[in-house]
Design an enzyme around this catalytic site. Structure first.
Site, PDB file in Angstrom:
ATOM      1  CG  HIS A 270      -2.042   0.909   1.246  1.00  0.00           C
ATOM      2  ND1 HIS A 270      -2.525   1.558   0.140  1.00  0.00           N
ATOM      3  CD2 HIS A 270      -2.776   1.382   2.288  1.00  0.00           C
ATOM      4  CE1 HIS A 270      -3.486   2.391   0.496  1.00  0.00           C
ATOM      5  NE2 HIS A 270      -3.658   2.308   1.803  1.00  0.00           N
ATOM      6  CG  HIS A 316      -4.677   0.308  -8.611  1.00  0.00           C
ATOM      7  ND1 HIS A 316      -5.991   0.181  -8.253  1.00  0.00           N
ATOM      8  CD2 HIS A 316      -4.134   1.222  -7.772  1.00  0.00           C
ATOM      9  CE1 HIS A 316      -6.229   0.995  -7.234  1.00  0.00           C
ATOM     10  NE2 HIS A 316      -5.125   1.636  -6.922  1.00  0.00           N
ATOM     11  CG  ASP A 371       2.598   4.448  -4.415  1.00  0.00           C
ATOM     12  OD1 ASP A 371       2.392   5.551  -3.883  1.00  0.00           O
ATOM     13  OD2 ASP A 371       2.021   3.408  -4.085  1.00  0.00           O
TER      14      ASP A 371
HETATM   15  C1  LIG Z   1      -1.060  -3.006  -6.361  1.00  0.00           C
HETATM   16  C2  LIG Z   1      -1.090  -4.509  -6.237  1.00  0.00           C
HETATM   17  C3  LIG Z   1      -0.826  -4.878  -4.753  1.00  0.00           C
HETATM   18  C4  LIG Z   1      -2.477  -5.022  -6.643  1.00  0.00           C
HETATM   19  O1  LIG Z   1      -2.538  -6.384  -6.307  1.00  0.00           O
HETATM   20  P1  LIG Z   1      -3.560  -7.360  -7.030  1.00  0.00           P
HETATM   21  O2  LIG Z   1      -4.900  -6.742  -7.109  1.00  0.00           O
HETATM   22  O3  LIG Z   1      -3.437  -8.673  -6.329  1.00  0.00           O
HETATM   23  O4  LIG Z   1      -2.937  -7.423  -8.502  1.00  0.00           O
HETATM   24  P2  LIG Z   1      -3.249  -8.468  -9.652  1.00  0.00           P
HETATM   25  O5  LIG Z   1      -4.607  -9.096  -9.479  1.00  0.00           O
HETATM   26  O6  LIG Z   1      -2.960  -7.788 -10.921  1.00  0.00           O
HETATM   27  O7  LIG Z   1      -2.149  -9.589  -9.365  1.00  0.00           O
HETATM   28  C5  LIG Z   1      -2.059 -10.748 -10.185  1.00  0.00           C
HETATM   29  C6  LIG Z   1      -0.621 -11.223 -10.191  1.00  0.00           C
HETATM   30  O8  LIG Z   1       0.188 -10.231 -10.831  1.00  0.00           O
HETATM   31  C7  LIG Z   1       1.270  -9.873 -10.011  1.00  0.00           C
HETATM   32  N1  LIG Z   1       1.562  -8.458 -10.134  1.00  0.00           N
HETATM   33  C8  LIG Z   1       0.697  -7.421  -9.970  1.00  0.00           C
HETATM   34  N2  LIG Z   1       1.378  -6.241 -10.078  1.00  0.00           N
HETATM   35  C9  LIG Z   1       2.665  -6.569 -10.297  1.00  0.00           C
HETATM   36  C10 LIG Z   1       3.848  -5.801 -10.438  1.00  0.00           C
HETATM   37  N3  LIG Z   1       3.832  -4.472 -10.348  1.00  0.00           N
HETATM   38  N4  LIG Z   1       4.987  -6.456 -10.637  1.00  0.00           N
HETATM   39  C11 LIG Z   1       5.018  -7.809 -10.706  1.00  0.00           C
HETATM   40  N5  LIG Z   1       3.946  -8.590 -10.556  1.00  0.00           N
HETATM   41  C12 LIG Z   1       2.778  -7.963 -10.344  1.00  0.00           C
HETATM   42  C13 LIG Z   1       0.755 -10.154  -8.603  1.00  0.00           C
HETATM   43  O9  LIG Z   1       1.826 -10.271  -7.665  1.00  0.00           O
HETATM   44  C14 LIG Z   1      -0.014 -11.419  -8.802  1.00  0.00           C
HETATM   45  O10 LIG Z   1       0.906 -12.476  -8.854  1.00  0.00           O
HETATM   46  P3  LIG Z   1       0.576 -13.928  -8.198  1.00  0.00           P
HETATM   47  O11 LIG Z   1      -0.592 -14.415  -8.967  1.00  0.00           O
HETATM   48  O12 LIG Z   1       1.829 -14.689  -8.407  1.00  0.00           O
HETATM   49  O13 LIG Z   1       0.274 -13.653  -6.754  1.00  0.00           O
HETATM   50  C15 LIG Z   1      -0.027  -5.152  -7.150  1.00  0.00           C
HETATM   51  O14 LIG Z   1      -0.239  -4.725  -8.483  1.00  0.00           O
HETATM   52  C16 LIG Z   1       1.385  -4.850  -6.725  1.00  0.00           C
HETATM   53  O15 LIG Z   1       1.953  -5.573  -5.877  1.00  0.00           O
HETATM   54  N6  LIG Z   1       2.009  -3.764  -7.283  1.00  0.00           N
HETATM   55  C17 LIG Z   1       3.306  -3.327  -6.891  1.00  0.00           C
HETATM   56  C18 LIG Z   1       3.226  -2.622  -5.542  1.00  0.00           C
HETATM   57  C19 LIG Z   1       2.516  -1.277  -5.670  1.00  0.00           C
HETATM   58  O16 LIG Z   1       2.769  -0.520  -6.572  1.00  0.00           O
HETATM   59  N7  LIG Z   1       1.635  -0.966  -4.692  1.00  0.00           N
HETATM   60  C20 LIG Z   1       0.965   0.342  -4.637  1.00  0.00           C
HETATM   61  C21 LIG Z   1      -0.476   0.238  -4.925  1.00  0.00           C
HETATM   62  S1  LIG Z   1      -1.268   1.800  -5.040  1.00  0.00           S
END
Ligand SMILES: CC(C)(COP(=O)(O)OP(=O)(O)OC[C@H]1O[C@@H](n2cnc3c(N)ncnc32)[C@H](O)[C@@H]1OP(=O)(O)O)[C@@H](O)C(=O)NCCC(=O)NCCS
Length: 433
Positions: A270, A316, A371
């Site tokens: 987050h 996201h 971010d």
């Molecule tokens: C934001 C976030 C937590 C959303 O999570 P989410 O809703 O579970 O995302 P998704 O449904 O797209 O995830 C599906 C897969 O893609 C991966 N994925 C999503 N964003 C990714 C990224 N930026 N880099 C690598 N892998 C990513 C997830 O880890 C997940 O992998 P898994 O199936 O092996 O667990 C995720 O995109 C993330 O970890 N981003 C990087 C951290 C970040 O920027 N956080 C700030 C949010 S405002």
């Protein structure tokens, strides 16, 4: 207080609107929940309500119906500046309409009158071990002020339920008024040898923060106000907003609730992502001794993914396009320092990483979130201590979450209590389906 009058005037209509909706249509279904959602962080489950902001998956955030470009155009600004008064934003969040300049300034004045931070707050921060994370300091400072809660004392005196929102507003105004000085204090204590810069009562809330941080470039005041606007609210289901709402639903006051929200913000998925994101950019910069070529960047991004890590700032839970909060900050950088190395690198990442994530095929959105760029802008102005970034996010997020819990109280939202099932029960449901 102006905000109190404006909210009070809307209450009869809002209460009647909600009462009627629940009474006449209370059993109408708005969605269903499946097993993957229960095990999948409740993604897309419709179980919360807020009228303060809405995130459209393709368009991004609207605050009270206004997009970010609309807000940047319409909200009142200090003369000669490009970012609006934060007081005007708070008016919009609470009242629902764009304030006049006078109305925005009335909120700023109210904050000024409440801005003195009691000595015990500084004493408590100073008493913490030196290596405590700045967000822990910030959350602790918010929590310790609970002893001053007007809501808590009026509740114990036996206040009526339909008055709950009023001391919640009182407490929120006092808390918010003090945040810039508390945050800047943490910054100066932790990274600038404790050399403090006194508050300047002539300045607006956002500019005063920039001033107390000690950043000499006056454009940092504009960036601070922009930053506080962009990070303030993002619907109710994100961790900091939901944590605040959940804790407040037990009738905990704003100090308890906002502190809980800050602890959620501290998580790397987050709010902490903005610090991780800059760390990632600097990692690239170090490895290639400067801005890399596109191919080098691509291979660095793949290395990150192959090592099982996420690329911070991308993806996201709800958004499926470039976050407009990213775009607003990106345009700020493009206008003021397009030649800054770290900014250029962040721009190149925007060019390269969505393609890499798409090729990998896991992330539901390959696009940047808020971010991905905010750290690069702070870095340009010399705020390079990225452990601190989540504190700034927190200062901003308390605007949104407090506006939400004030309205939760105004509309009599009850204690939150979702229902749990066991895995065996879910297996049984699955077997019967
Ligand atoms: C934001 C976030 C937590 C959303 O999570 P989410 O809703 O579970 O995302 P998704 O449904 O797209 O995830 C599906 C897969 O893609 C991966 N994925 C999503 N964003 C990714 C990224 N930026 N880099 C690598 N892998 C990513 C997830 O880890 C997940 O992998 P898994 O199936 O092996 O667990 C995720 O995109 C993330 O970890 N981003 C990087 C951290 C970040 O920027 N956080 C700030 C949010 S405002």
């Amino acid at each position: 207080m102006l905000l109190k009058e404006k909210i009070q005037a809307q209450l009869p209509e809002w209460r009647e609107r909600v009462r009627k909706l629940v009474k006449e249509h209370g059993d109408i279904k708005v969605g269903e929940v499946n097993i993957s959602q229960i095990y999948g962080g409740m993604r897309d489950v419709r179980g919360l309500v807020t009228d303060i902001s809405y995130v459209d998956p393709n368009e991004g955030i609207r605050f009270r119906g206004y997009t970010i470009p609309e807000l940047l155009e319409k909200l009142p600004k200090p003369e000669g500046s490009e970012s609006p008064y934060v007081g005007g934003l708070y008016y919009l969040l609470l009242v629902g309409s764009i304030p006049t300049l006078e109305e925005a300034l009335a909120v700023e004045e109210e904050w000024k009158a409440r801005s003195e931070v009691p000595q015990y707050v500084f004493d408590v921060i100073r008493a913490l071990p030196e290596d405590v994370h700045p967000v822990t300091m910030f959350s602790t400072a918010v929590l310790v002020m609970q002893r001053e809660s007007v809501f808590a004392s009026r509740y114990h005196e036996g206040m009526k339920k339909d008055e709950y929102w009023d001391p919640m507003l009182e407490d929120s105004m006092t808390l918010i008024a003090r945040l810039p000085e508390i945050a800047a204090f943490i910054y100066r204590l932790k990274y600038k040898g404790g050399e403090l810069i006194p508050s300047n009562p002539e300045l607006d809330w956002g500019s005063n923060f920039a001033h107390m941080m000690g950043v000499p470039d006056l454009m940092y005041r504009d960036l601070s106000r922009l930053y506080f606007l962009l990070h303030s609210d993002h619907e109710s289901g994100n961790v900091s907003a939901h944590a605040t709402h959940l804790v407040a639903s037990s009738l905990s006051d704003i100090y308890y609730s906002a502190s809980a929200g800050m602890n959620g913000l501290a998580g790397p998925l987050h709010g902490l992502a903005n610090q991780e994101c800059l760390g990632w950019l600097l990692g690239v910069y170090d490895q290639y001794h400067g801005v890399p070529s596109k191919d080098e960047l691509k291979s660095y991004a793949w290395d990150t993914l192959k090592s099982g890590q996420v690329i911070p700032g991308y993806g996201h839970a709800v958004l499926r396009k470039t976050d407009p909060r990213f775009t607003a900050q990106y345009e700020f950088g493009l206008k003021h320092f397009p030649e800054d190395d770290i900014f250029k690198l962040a721009t190149m990442v925007y060019d390269v990483v969505p393609g890499v994530l798409t090729e990998q095929g896991k992330a539901k959105s390959p696009w940047p979130n808020v971010d991905a760029i905010s750290g690069a802008l702070q870095y340009h102005y010399g705020v390079t201590e990225f452990d601190f970034y989540t504190v700034m996010f927190g200062v901003s997020r308390i605007l949104g979450v407090s506006a939400n819990v004030i309205w939760d109280r105004a509309l009599g939202q009850p204690i939150e209590r979702a229902k749990s099932l066991t895995t065996a029960m879910l297996e049984e449901i699955a077997a019967k389906a």
